[in-house]
Design a protein around this motif. Structure first.
Motif, PDB file in Angstrom:
ATOM      1  N   PRO A 145       1.032  -1.042  -0.039  1.00 44.99           N
ATOM      2  CA  PRO A 145      -0.001   0.063  -0.131  1.00 44.99           C
ATOM      3  C   PRO A 145       0.906   1.280  -0.143  1.00 44.99           C
ATOM      4  N   THR A 176      -2.263   3.907   3.328  1.00 47.56           N
ATOM      5  CA  THR A 176      -3.409   4.002   2.629  1.00 47.56           C
ATOM      6  C   THR A 176      -4.186   2.469   2.758  1.00 47.56           C
ATOM      7  N   ALA A 177      -5.479   2.461   2.880  1.00 49.02           N
ATOM      8  CA  ALA A 177      -6.304   1.299   2.961  1.00 49.02           C
ATOM      9  C   ALA A 177      -6.049   0.448   1.661  1.00 49.02           C
ATOM     10  N   SER A 178      -5.818   1.160   0.572  1.00 44.95           N
ATOM     11  CA  SER A 178      -5.898   0.698  -0.849  1.00 44.95           C
ATOM     12  C   SER A 178      -5.450   1.724  -1.720  1.00 44.95           C
ATOM     13  N   ASP A 183      -9.362   6.346  -1.071  1.00 43.97           N
ATOM     14  CA  ASP A 183      -8.636   5.778   0.179  1.00 43.97           C
ATOM     15  C   ASP A 183      -7.338   6.501   0.601  1.00 43.97           C
ATOM     16  N   ALA A 187      -6.275   8.923   3.612  1.00 42.42           N
ATOM     17  CA  ALA A 187      -5.024   8.771   4.527  1.00 42.42           C
ATOM     18  C   ALA A 187      -4.308  10.376   4.387  1.00 42.42           C
TER      19      ALA A 187
END
Length: 218
Positions: A145, A176-178, A183, A187
């Protein structure tokens, strides 16, 4: 966008696809998503009250950051931008507006604004945006990520003497989550929020301490 490492390929394909007129037409027909960030609203309740007036100057930044495009660094020596996504304004102006609102939300500052409105200030907050981009961690695997990195250098200028009374840097990195743009923006929002909270609390304490040390007019 599921993989930000394909940005270079995306840019190359766009540059080579068809004639210039067709490329411009396709670009104009592709909607651009606009993203904003939020001010900080929670602060240490023990902060002192500051009666002096503050001006938050427009932050300085490199050309890579002083834009409304969302910067990504696939390596330490490259800067790219998310396709079809932009901030609602240039990043320094967004940070300036959010710092002002964060000072107001602290409930500890009597008067704060930007220099453009002609406010006669006791202190000026001078900000240099040192980092404001998502980056691929050094040595990370291909599918790792991204990290949203924010670093602000804050200087407090006492206007009567035109002198810097304090300086400090504040930094936060959020994974980041993705690779999805929403996302990445989330972040950024978390990283900037944490950085602003620390900067606002530190600067209020420093300005209050400085004001208390100066003779008062009676």
């Amino acid at each position: 966008m599921k993989n930000l490492r394909r940005l270079s390929v995306f840019a190359l394909v766009t540059a080579l696809s068809g004639c210039a007129g067709l490329t411009s037409l396709n670009s104009a027909a592709t909607p651009t998503d606009l993203y904003l960030l939020t001010p900080k609203s929670t602060f240490d309740p023990s902060l002192p009250r500051l009666r002096q007036q503050i001006v938050v100057a427009e932050p300085t930044a490199t050309a890579a950051v002083s834009t409304d495009r969302i910067a990504v660094q696939p390596s330490p020596f490259e800067v790219e931008y998310l396709p079809r996504a932009r901030w609602v304004d240039r990043a320094p102006l967004i940070i300036q507006a959010l710092l002002i609102e964060s000072y107001e939300n602290s409930g500890r500052v009597d008067a704060v604004g930007r220099s453009a409105i002609g406010l006669s200030a006791d202190y000026i907050i001078v900000t240099d945006v040192r980092e404001f981009q998502a980056r691929v961690p050094d040595g990370a695997p291909e599918d790792s990520p991204l990290q949203a990195q924010v670093r602000l250098n804050i200087k407090i200028v006492y206007t009567e003497l035109d002198r810097i009374i304090a300086s400090n840097s504040f930094e936060r990195t959020v994974t980041t989550a993705s690779d999805d743009t929403k996302d990445v923006v989330a972040a950024f929002d978390q990283a900037l929020g944490s950085t602003m909270r620390n900067a606002v609390e530190w600067s209020i304490r420093k300005m209050h301490e400085d004001a208390q040390s100066r003779p008062r007019d009676f």
